[in-house]
Structures are given as structure tokens and as C-alpha cells.
Design a protein around this motif. Structure first.
Motif, PDB file in Angstrom:
ATOM      1  N   LEU A   1       0.843  -1.195   0.000  1.00  0.00           N
ATOM      2  CA  LEU A   1       0.000   0.000   0.000  1.00  0.00           C
ATOM      3  C   LEU A   1       0.881   1.249   0.000  1.00  0.00           C
ATOM      4  CD1 LEU A   1      -2.729  -1.061   2.572  1.00  0.00           C
ATOM      5  CD2 LEU A   1      -3.141  -0.478   0.174  1.00  0.00           C
ATOM      6  N   PRO A   2       0.522   2.275  -0.763  1.00  0.00           N
ATOM      7  CA  PRO A   2       1.342   3.495  -0.773  1.00  0.00           C
ATOM      8  C   PRO A   2       1.399   4.184   0.582  1.00  0.00           C
ATOM      9  CG  PRO A   2      -0.160   3.466  -2.649  1.00  0.00           C
ATOM     10  CD  PRO A   2      -0.564   2.347  -1.748  1.00  0.00           C
ATOM     11  N   ASN A   3       0.331   4.055   1.362  1.00  0.00           N
ATOM     12  CA  ASN A   3       0.318   4.642   2.703  1.00  0.00           C
ATOM     13  C   ASN A   3      -0.364   3.653   3.639  1.00  0.00           C
ATOM     14  OD1 ASN A   3      -0.167   6.265   5.070  1.00  0.00           O
ATOM     15  ND2 ASN A   3       0.189   8.063   3.799  1.00  0.00           N
ATOM     16  N   LEU A   4       0.440   2.780   4.231  1.00  0.00           N
ATOM     17  CA  LEU A   4      -0.073   1.698   5.071  1.00  0.00           C
ATOM     18  C   LEU A   4      -0.932   2.225   6.212  1.00  0.00           C
ATOM     19  CD1 LEU A   4      -0.080  -1.288   6.040  1.00  0.00           C
ATOM     20  CD2 LEU A   4       2.030  -0.764   7.280  1.00  0.00           C
ATOM     21  N   TYR A   5      -0.442   3.243   6.909  1.00  0.00           N
ATOM     22  CA  TYR A   5      -1.153   3.721   8.086  1.00  0.00           C
ATOM     23  C   TYR A   5      -2.518   4.297   7.717  1.00  0.00           C
ATOM     24  CZ  TYR A   5      -1.857   5.639  12.752  1.00  0.00           C
ATOM     25  OH  TYR A   5      -2.359   5.900  13.995  1.00  0.00           O
ATOM     26  N   GLN A   6      -2.567   5.109   6.672  1.00  0.00           N
ATOM     27  CA  GLN A   6      -3.830   5.727   6.296  1.00  0.00           C
ATOM     28  C   GLN A   6      -4.856   4.691   5.853  1.00  0.00           C
ATOM     29  OE1 GLN A   6      -3.841   9.020   3.609  1.00  0.00           O
ATOM     30  NE2 GLN A   6      -2.250  10.151   4.686  1.00  0.00           N
ATOM     31  N   SER A   7      -4.419   3.639   5.175  1.00  0.00           N
ATOM     32  CA  SER A   7      -5.354   2.657   4.615  1.00  0.00           C
ATOM     33  C   SER A   7      -5.794   1.600   5.620  1.00  0.00           C
ATOM     34  CB  SER A   7      -4.729   1.958   3.404  1.00  0.00           C
ATOM     35  OG  SER A   7      -4.552   2.858   2.337  1.00  0.00           O
ATOM     36  N   ILE A   8      -4.983   1.326   6.638  1.00  0.00           N
ATOM     37  CA  ILE A   8      -5.298   0.228   7.563  1.00  0.00           C
ATOM     38  C   ILE A   8      -5.481   0.686   9.006  1.00  0.00           C
ATOM     39  CG2 ILE A   8      -4.498  -1.991   8.486  1.00  0.00           C
ATOM     40  CD1 ILE A   8      -5.271  -2.165   5.579  1.00  0.00           C
ATOM     41  N   TYR A   9      -4.642   1.598   9.478  1.00  0.00           N
ATOM     42  CA  TYR A   9      -4.608   1.904  10.916  1.00  0.00           C
ATOM     43  C   TYR A   9      -5.239   3.240  11.291  1.00  0.00           C
ATOM     44  CZ  TYR A   9      -1.441  -2.027  10.682  1.00  0.00           C
ATOM     45  OH  TYR A   9      -0.917  -3.258  10.450  1.00  0.00           O
ATOM     46  N   TRP A  10      -5.515   4.073  10.323  1.00  0.00           N
ATOM     47  CA  TRP A  10      -6.199   5.346  10.586  1.00  0.00           C
ATOM     48  C   TRP A  10      -7.689   5.118  10.396  1.00  0.00           C
ATOM     49  CZ3 TRP A  10      -7.025   9.762   6.684  1.00  0.00           C
ATOM     50  CH2 TRP A  10      -7.539  10.898   7.341  1.00  0.00           C
TER      51      TRP A  10
ATOM     52  N   ALA B   1      -0.833   5.430 -15.180  1.00  0.00           N
ATOM     53  CA  ALA B   1       0.222   5.815 -14.237  1.00  0.00           C
ATOM     54  C   ALA B   1       0.119   5.014 -12.950  1.00  0.00           C
ATOM     55  CB  ALA B   1       0.126   7.313 -13.944  1.00  0.00           C
ATOM     56  N   LEU B   2      -1.122   4.764 -12.489  1.00  0.00           N
ATOM     57  CA  LEU B   2      -1.299   3.991 -11.260  1.00  0.00           C
ATOM     58  C   LEU B   2      -0.788   2.569 -11.443  1.00  0.00           C
ATOM     59  CD1 LEU B   2      -4.443   4.161  -8.992  1.00  0.00           C
ATOM     60  CD2 LEU B   2      -3.183   2.049  -9.302  1.00  0.00           C
ATOM     61  N   VAL B   3      -1.128   1.950 -12.573  1.00  0.00           N
ATOM     62  CA  VAL B   3      -0.646   0.592 -12.843  1.00  0.00           C
ATOM     63  C   VAL B   3       0.881   0.580 -12.926  1.00  0.00           C
ATOM     64  CG1 VAL B   3      -0.618  -1.276 -14.537  1.00  0.00           C
ATOM     65  CG2 VAL B   3      -2.768  -0.107 -14.005  1.00  0.00           C
TER      66      VAL B   3
ATOM     67  N   HIS C   1      -3.113   8.614  -2.011  1.00  0.00           N
ATOM     68  CA  HIS C   1      -2.626   7.287  -1.640  1.00  0.00           C
ATOM     69  C   HIS C   1      -3.725   6.374  -1.120  1.00  0.00           C
ATOM     70  CE1 HIS C   1       1.822   8.735  -1.202  1.00  0.00           C
ATOM     71  NE2 HIS C   1       1.496   8.429  -2.437  1.00  0.00           N
ATOM     72  N   ARG C   2      -4.523   6.850  -0.171  1.00  0.00           N
ATOM     73  CA  ARG C   2      -5.549   5.965   0.387  1.00  0.00           C
ATOM     74  C   ARG C   2      -6.663   5.690  -0.615  1.00  0.00           C
ATOM     75  NH1 ARG C   2      -5.860  10.789   3.290  1.00  0.00           N
ATOM     76  NH2 ARG C   2      -7.793  12.001   3.081  1.00  0.00           N
ATOM     77  N   ALA C   3      -6.897   6.609  -1.557  1.00  0.00           N
ATOM     78  CA  ALA C   3      -7.923   6.392  -2.573  1.00  0.00           C
ATOM     79  C   ALA C   3      -7.514   5.313  -3.573  1.00  0.00           C
ATOM     80  CB  ALA C   3      -8.217   7.692  -3.307  1.00  0.00           C
ATOM     81  N   GLN C   4      -6.239   4.931  -3.586  1.00  0.00           N
ATOM     82  CA  GLN C   4      -5.763   3.877  -4.488  1.00  0.00           C
ATOM     83  C   GLN C   4      -5.970   2.477  -3.916  1.00  0.00           C
ATOM     84  OE1 GLN C   4      -1.653   4.629  -5.615  1.00  0.00           O
ATOM     85  NE2 GLN C   4      -1.985   6.846  -5.623  1.00  0.00           N
ATOM     86  N   THR C   5      -6.476   2.384  -2.689  1.00  0.00           N
ATOM     87  CA  THR C   5      -6.562   1.100  -1.991  1.00  0.00           C
ATOM     88  C   THR C   5      -7.296   0.039  -2.803  1.00  0.00           C
ATOM     89  OG1 THR C   5      -6.504   2.232   0.148  1.00  0.00           O
ATOM     90  CG2 THR C   5      -7.318  -0.024   0.133  1.00  0.00           C
ATOM     91  N   GLY C   6      -8.474   0.383  -3.323  1.00  0.00           N
ATOM     92  CA  GLY C   6      -9.250  -0.589  -4.079  1.00  0.00           C
ATOM     93  C   GLY C   6      -8.564  -1.014  -5.356  1.00  0.00           C
ATOM     94  N   ALA C   7      -7.977  -0.064  -6.086  1.00  0.00           N
ATOM     95  CA  ALA C   7      -7.290  -0.389  -7.338  1.00  0.00           C
ATOM     96  C   ALA C   7      -6.117  -1.329  -7.091  1.00  0.00           C
ATOM     97  CB  ALA C   7      -6.817   0.898  -8.007  1.00  0.00           C
TER      98      ALA C   7
END
Length: 473
Positions: free
Chosen positions: A141-150, A276-278, A346-352
Motif C-alpha cells: 500500500l502506498p500509505n499503510l497507516y492511512q489505509s489500515i490503521y487510521w 500511471a497507477l498501474v 494514496h488511500r484512494a488507491q486502496t481498491g485499485a
């Protein structure tokens, strides 16, 4: 949807059990540190605002206030209110529930997908796939904390991935049994709730449901008893998107953003950001992506009893699968392109990122099946040894950032605890305007500043029920 078929053989799809069990145990062990990190989750930024709102207004009034004011994420606020009842313990348990939820929902969905295409897998393979998908998703994940722990970020972007997995698993499972009379209402309600976490995930869910519904109809794989359920899910998702769009504060937020692009510009930006995301997801997290591909390969090589159809026969399903994967990624990029003409955060990329990992695991599995059918038996053993070594090496490098992440999050939690002790001590002594030690920001989230008028300071003051808070630095 590929059409690999099963031979009539007593050992259909029976893998060499040692391999899936070894990898499943290893992946579960590697997930343990991420579960342990949940002990260091603390309120950050938006968490103060939402908690203060629920404590001052109560559960239902806070829902109305939030929707009429600053957020259209009705499902996010609903689950935030439930978790807030449990205070700090709720924040600490949430990451555990999310990680386990990702694994369990992946298992249930994969089980139905394999069953639907006529390639049922043993439980050991399904567990291995689910654990690999979960671990390699979290690790890259580009930002682990924001996607899982925040709390604010994980509820808005990770929980809806679990909800979509469960919704799709339930829809695919309906093929095997007659649904109850009120099932369409339940599916519509579930889809309505699942779409309300964020606009990004609303676009992702509508795209996934619409694409799969269209493909199943086209390939005549949708029974009459299933159609009302899929239609109900699509209607529920569309209604949820309307509720998100009609939120009173939406116009105020849009007024502060760049002008919306025209249709041509929107399509260009969406395709550009998707590519770009891919690209960055593959290049920046190459070890995790290679590990997903190699683990899929190993699963395919260890699966026996399959007859692989000619490439010409399955070319259309493969192209459709690739198109579907890219459409899901584009759905994650389109909302930010529309509202801000910007690349998704970063967190908006979680699903992709989740579906990129799923696609790599699936691609590896298909290639493994083909190699098993094409290569002579005597070459499979050395190939499996090399692939196991390669997968282990890639997994090691994929998890290499974990010790540093663990140490940083733990240090932040210790500093946060020390600051809270100071806040509570000053408040209990009767102070109303507090000066507290500064804490370094974590995961690009705003911390308390020396300016008491800063919005984070204001929310924190309401959270701790004082007049104002400012930090020393």
C-alpha cells in the motif's frame, strides 16, 4: 472467466498439499506483525472531529449533522459512530477486523468464482490465495497507516473492499440455490450501504457490478432467479451514488476545487492516471507484485486434473478479464479526475491496488496451469523449486520496509500517549487553554500545531472538552 475444464478423475484438482499448507502458514505468520501493529493505532486528524461530533450530538443527530454539513460518506459515518462507542479500544480492534475481513472475504469470493467457472479448488488452495492477496495488498500500500490503521481512512477505503467482496460472493452464490422472496430487497440494501463509504468506492462498485452483470448476460450464464438480485444490487448502488451526489455540502466543496473537466478531458485524465497507477504500482512495489505472480504460478503448477482449452477458445474471456481489471482501476481514478483534475491520493488507491494484486495472482495461476500441461513431468520439479526460491526472495524484499514501519508507528503511539497524559493532567487541574508537547506527524496526517485556530487543534479541543489546545512545535 476462463473455461479450464475438469477431467473425470478421482484426483480432480487435488494439489500437492504440502506446498499450499507451507505457503499458507508462512503467509499467516507474515501477517502477524501487521495484526500486532493495531495496538499502536491512535486517533488522528479527522478522528478527533468525528468522535467529538458523536459525543456532543449523539449517534443519530451526528449522522444528520455530518451529512448536512461536511461529508457525504453516510456509511463511513455510520460505522464510525458504532466504533466510537468503544473508544480507543475500537480504534485498536478495527485494523485486526479489517485484515481478517480482507482474508475471509477474499476466500469466500474466490470460492464462488472458481465454482462459477467450473474449476473448484480445494480449501488449502483457497486459503493460500486469500492470504497471499491480503498480505501482498497490505505490504504494498502506498500509505499503510492511512489505509489500515487510521480510522477515517480505513473505514472509507478498506472496509468497502471487504463489502464489495462479500456482495459479489453472495451474488455469485445465488446461482446454486433458489433465493428467498425478499432477497432482492436485501441485496439492494447491502449495495446501498456498501456504496456509501466514499465516491471512489461508489464508482468502483458500480463498475464491478455493471461489468460482471453485462458479461454474465452476454455469455448466457445468468439464470432467471439471479437477474433480480443483480438488478437490485445495481439499483441500490445507483441510489447510493445519488445520495452521495446530493449531499448539501458537496457544492461548497466543489466550489473550492478547480473547474470540472469536459468529457473528453475527463476520459483523457482517467486513462492517463489509470495507466500511471498501474505503472507505479508495478514498478514501485515490484517485489510484492512478483511475489503475487510467482505464488499464483506455484498454485497453478501444483493443481492436477485440469484440461486447458486451446488459446483461441479462451482468448475472449481473457481479454474480457483484462478489460474488467482496467475498468476497475479507471473507476478508482475517475472521481479525483472529475472533482480535482488530479491523480488519486494514496488511500484512494486502496481498491485499485487490491484488484491489481488479484489480477497478478490469477494470471500466475493460469500460466501455471498451462505450464503443467505443456512441460514434461521431469521438468516440473526443478521449476517448482526455482519458483519457490524466487517467491521467497520476492516476499522477503516485499516485507523489508515492515521493521521500519513498525518502529515509526510505535514511536508515534508512545509520543501520542505521553501527550494525552499531559492533556488529561492539565484538564483535571482546571486548565481550559492547554499547551502540550509537539508530536511529529505520521503518514502525512496533520498533527496539532502551535496555532489553536488550526482545524485539527479545534477538533482535538472538542474531543478533550477544553477551550483550546496548541502544541509547542
Amino acid at each position: 472467466m476462463t473455461d479450464a475444464t475438469q477431467e473425470e478423475h478421482p484426483k480432480v484438482n487435488t494439489p500437492k498439499r504440502g506446498l499450499p499448507i507451507f505457503w499458507a502458514l508462512l503467509l499467516a505468520l507474515c501477517l502477524a506483525p501487521y495484526l500486532a501493529l493495531s495496538a499502536f493505532a491512535r486517533p488522528q486528524a479527522d478522528d478527533y472531529c468525528s468522535s467529538a461530533l458523536f459525543r456532543s450530538l449523539g449517534f443519530w443527530q451526528a449522522q444528520l449533522n455530518a451529512y448536512n454539513g461536511w461529508t457525504n460518506r453516510y456509511a463511513t459515518m455510520f460505522f464510525t459512530g458504532i466504533l466510537d462507542w468503544f473508544g480507543l479500544w475500537g480504534l485498536r480492534v478495527l485494523p485486526v477486523l479489517l485484515i481478517l475481513g480482507l482474508a475471509v472475504s477474499a476466500y469466500l469470493l474466490l470460492k464462488q468464482v472458481f465454482r462459477r467457472v467450473g474449476v473448484e479448488q480445494p480449501r488449502s488452495n483457497l486459503v493460500l490465495f486469500a492470504l497471499a492477496l491480503t498480505l501482498l495488498h497490505i505490504a504494498a500500500l502506498p500509505n499503510l497507516y492511512q489505509s489500515i490503521y487510521w480510522r477515517a481512512g480505513s473505514l472509507a477505503y478498506t472496509l468497502p473492499v471487504i463489502a464489495l467482496n462479500l456482495l459479489l460472493a453472495a451474488l455469485l452464490r445465488a446461482h446454486a440455490r433458489k433465493p428467498v422472496r425478499h432477497a432482492p430487497i436485501l441485496f439492494a440494501l447491502a449495495a446501498f450501504v456498501a456504496v456509501g463509504f466514499s465516491t471512489t468506492n461508489a464508482a468502483l462498485q458500480l463498475t464491478a457490478l455493471g461489468f460482471l452483470f453485462g458479461v454474465l448476460l452476454w455469455r448466457k450464464q445468468l439464470s432467471p432467479q439471479e437477474r433480480p438480485l443483480w438488478i437490485a444490487a445495481l439499483v441500490g448502488s445507483a441510489l447510493g451514488l445519488v445520495v452521495l451526489a446530493l449531499q448539501p455540502g458537496a457544492r461548497l466543496r466543489l466550489a473550492q476545487m478547480p473547474p470540472m473537466p469536459g468529457l473528453g478531458r475527463l476520459i483523457y485524465l482517467t486513462l492517463r492516471y489509470s495507466a500511471a497507477l498501474v505503472y507505479h504500482s508495478l514498478l514501485d512495489y515490484l517485489p510484492a507484485r512478483l511475489a503475487a505472480l510467482l505464488i499464483g504460478l506455484l498454485c497453478g503448477l501444483s493443481t492436477r486434473g485440469l484440461t486447458v482449452p486451446p488459446l483461441k477458445k479462451i482468448l475472449a474471456p481473457l481479454l474480457l478479464t483484462a478489460l474488467g481489471a482496467f475498468l476497475l482501476i479507471a473507476a478508482c481514478c475517475a472521481p479525483s479526475a472529475l472533482a480535482q483534475s488530479a491523480y488519486p491520493g494514496h488511500r484512494a488507491q486502496t481498491g485499485a491496488i487490491y484488484f491489481i494484486n488479484a489480477a497478478l495472482l490469477g494470471a500466475g495461476f493460469l500460466v501455471g496451469i498451462w505450464l503443467r500441461a505443456l512441460l514434461p513431468q521431469k521438468t516440473l520439479r526443478p521449476l517448482q523449486i526455482l519458483l519457490n526460491i524466487g517467491a521467497l526472495v520476492c516476499l522477503f524484499f516485499a516485507l523489508k520496509p515492515l521493521p521500519g514501519q513498525f518502529a515509526e508507528i510505535r514511536r508515534h503511539a508512545a509520543a501520542w500517549d505521553e501527550r494525552e497524559v499531559s492533556i488529561l493532567a492539565q484538564r483535571d487541574a482546571g486548565a481550559r487553554s492547554l499547551l502540550v508537547p509537539g508530536v511529529d506527524s505520521l503518514a502525512e496526517l496533520m498533527e496539532l500545531s502551535p496555532d489553536p485556530a488550526n482545524w485539527v487543534n479545534g477538533c482535538a479541543a472538542n474531543y478533550y472538552q477544553v477551550d483550546s489546545i496548541r502544541s509547542t512545535e
